[in-house]
Scaffold this active site. Structure first.
Site, PDB file in Angstrom:
ATOM      1  N   GLU A   1      48.332  25.472  -2.730  1.00  0.00           N
ATOM      2  CA  GLU A   1      49.339  25.718  -1.688  1.00  0.00           C
ATOM      3  C   GLU A   1      49.183  27.164  -1.222  1.00  0.00           C
ATOM      4  O   GLU A   1      49.261  28.092  -2.011  1.00  0.00           O
ATOM      5  CB  GLU A   1      50.749  25.450  -2.226  1.00  0.00           C
ATOM      6  CG  GLU A   1      51.881  25.853  -1.285  1.00  0.00           C
ATOM      7  CD  GLU A   1      51.747  25.329   0.140  1.00  0.00           C
ATOM      8  OE1 GLU A   1      51.572  24.126   0.338  1.00  0.00           O
ATOM      9  OE2 GLU A   1      51.816  26.168   1.075  1.00  0.00           O
TER      10      GLU A   1
ATOM     11  N   ALA B   1      52.727  21.820  -1.244  1.00  0.00           N
ATOM     12  CA  ALA B   1      54.185  22.018  -1.250  1.00  0.00           C
ATOM     13  C   ALA B   1      54.868  21.187  -0.156  1.00  0.00           C
ATOM     14  O   ALA B   1      54.298  21.021   0.919  1.00  0.00           O
ATOM     15  CB  ALA B   1      54.510  23.496  -1.041  1.00  0.00           C
TER      16      ALA B   1
ATOM     17  N   CYS C   1      46.990  20.638   0.098  1.00  0.00           N
ATOM     18  CA  CYS C   1      48.136  21.275   0.776  1.00  0.00           C
ATOM     19  C   CYS C   1      49.391  20.686   0.146  1.00  0.00           C
ATOM     20  O   CYS C   1      49.927  19.699   0.630  1.00  0.00           O
ATOM     21  CB  CYS C   1      48.097  20.945   2.261  1.00  0.00           C
ATOM     22  SG  CYS C   1      46.598  21.464   3.098  1.00  0.00           S
TER      23      CYS C   1
ATOM     24  N   ASP D   1      46.927  16.703   3.235  1.00  0.00           N
ATOM     25  CA  ASP D   1      48.177  16.465   3.974  1.00  0.00           C
ATOM     26  C   ASP D   1      48.566  17.786   4.635  1.00  0.00           C
ATOM     27  O   ASP D   1      49.557  18.408   4.264  1.00  0.00           O
ATOM     28  CB  ASP D   1      49.244  15.984   2.972  1.00  0.00           C
ATOM     29  CG  ASP D   1      50.539  15.556   3.643  1.00  0.00           C
ATOM     30  OD1 ASP D   1      50.471  14.845   4.659  1.00  0.00           O
ATOM     31  OD2 ASP D   1      51.612  15.941   3.147  1.00  0.00           O
TER      32      ASP D   1
ATOM     33  N   CYS E   1      52.404  13.843   9.536  1.00  0.00           N
ATOM     34  CA  CYS E   1      53.649  13.195   9.988  1.00  0.00           C
ATOM     35  C   CYS E   1      53.765  13.442  11.492  1.00  0.00           C
ATOM     36  O   CYS E   1      54.799  13.849  11.988  1.00  0.00           O
ATOM     37  CB  CYS E   1      54.874  13.662   9.208  1.00  0.00           C
ATOM     38  SG  CYS E   1      55.036  15.431   9.053  1.00  0.00           S
TER      39      CYS E   1
END
Ligand code: SAM
Length: 396
Positions: A137, A107, A105, A186, A306
């Protein structure tokens, strides 16, 4: 004091892109004359131009946010990349060695370019060969940013990009991926660890040495001055004040704000709705990790978000470890003592969910960071999975 108020307590994290430059060259060039400070706090609490050499991630520095790095040649030429410290953890933890690498993943490409830089150094040092980095992506628009970022960073000779490609539709058994040993995952997440939604600065991708167009894509990163207009500064000051007064209830509301990959925010109005959103995200993240574990030659996988939410973090790790594919293929968590030195030393570890002996090992293996804890980084989570060389497929 004024610039501190204007920029907040976050330093500007800068990764030296070792494809185009070296740390030494940047210290002698772009950062010449900076005052070398010994703690992260001093970067923002001391007036003037300060620089802190990071103690965990190689080739990473934190500088005073008021320094307009985006105006420097080093930034425009891709010699330095603006990347939060925590966002550097996954590629560093993955520590790719022999074989090919997948970034599932990709971008806008922060971690792709970081992998490319690590791979480039390994090849230069004559270590066992890593041939390719495959970057997928799904979103076509975001793919354009990825392409630009990889080109500016000088990673186009190393990275093969697949634009608009859903990683879940990539066949692990295709001969193309026979040599894939390491995967970085991610995926999209709630974004609840991202710093200062309201005073989030805008990062512009540089134009690059061979581009005349102004980069249009923006990307959030904690800790920098974007527009220095006085009205913006006043607005930030007001918001900082409000932030300081924020009550626990307000913090709870903040945690209910979901931020999508383009930085668009949605406030989730009830606990129930939040839970529904987190469950949906965690299910997607779980499936993505399981898919990665199926690549035949894979030995190392990192999973990061995140997000501050356990559901998307330790919760996913536990579900993966209990999955059929993990048991069949011999995947286990990458223990702390197996991690690269900087990640072993990083003190902030995962959240215990049950308190069992195994849970404690998993929590210690997981790496976390929290915004506003004085370390100057965003809220982040990363864990590694490993499969031993002699792990044989088992029938379950
Ligand atoms: N790794 C990136 C970096 O460091 O710059 C950030 C990745 S962002 C958190 C998640 C990205 O995953 C988004 O660009 C999203 O479009 C992409 N994505 C989501 N689902 C995907 C899938 N199934 N296959 C490939 N990409 C996907």
């Amino acid at each position: 004091a004024e610039y501190l108020e204007a920029t907040g307590a976050y330093p500007r994290w800068v990764r030296v892109n070792t494809i185009r430059s070296t740390l030494e060259d940047q210290l002698d060039g772009t950062f010449k004359g900076f005052n070398r400070v010994q703690t992260i706090k001093e970067v923002t609490s001391t007036p003037g131009r300060n620089l802190y050499l990071d103690a965990h991630v190689p080739n990473l520095v934190a500088i005073s946010p008021a320094f307009e790095i985006i105006k420097t040649d080093a930034y425009k030429n891709g010699e330095v990349i603006l990347q939060d410290k925590a966002s550097c953890f996954p590629a560093y933890l993955l520590d790719p060695v022999a074989g090919d690498v997948i970034d599932s993943c990709s971008a806008p490409g922060n971690k792709t370019t970081h992998i490319a830089a690590i791979v480039n150094s390994r090849v230069a040092e004559g270590e066992e060969c890593i041939q390719k980095v495959f970057a997928f992506e799904k979103d076509k628009n975001r793919s354009r940013t990825l392409e630009k970022m990889v080109r500016i960073a000088g990673g186009d000779g190393i990275v093969r990009m697949s634009f608009g490609q859903d990683f879940l539709k990539v066949d692990p058994l295709s001969p193309l991926y026979d040599n894939v040993t390491c995967l970085l995952l991610d995926p999209s997440c709630s974004g609840s660890g991202i710093v200062g939604r309201d005073n989030m600065p805008t990062i512009h991708l540089p134009q690059g040495p061979d581009s005349k167009k102004t980069a249009s894509k923006t990307q959030p990163q904690p800790g920098g001055a974007s527009s220095s207009s006085s009205s913006n500064n006043k607005k930030r000051k007001r918001e900082d004040k409000v932030d300081k007064q924020s009550t626990k209830a307000e913090e709870e509301v903040e945690q209910r704000t979901m931020i999508d990959d383009d930085g668009k925010e949605t406030v989730v109005s009830s606990e129930q709705e939040l839970k529904k959103r987190l469950d949906a995200l965690a299910s997607f993240q779980f499936v993505l990790v399981l898919h990665a574990l199926e690549f035949p030659a894979a030995r190392r996988v990192t999973y990061s978000t995140c997000s501050i939410h356990t559901e998307e973090n330790e919760g996913v790790v536990h579900r993966v470890l209990q999955s059929e594919v993990a048991r069949r293929r011999g995947w286990r968590v990458m223990r702390r003592d197996e991690q690269v030195s900087g990640m072993r030393k990083w003190p902030v570890r995962g959240v215990e969910t049950s308190g069992s002996a195994e849970d404690k090992v998993v929590a210690d293996a997981c790496i976390r960071s929290y915004k506003d804890d004085g370390r100057g980084v965003m809220g982040f989570f990363v864990a590694g999975f490993v499969r031993d060389e002699d792990a044989a497929e088992r029938d379950i």
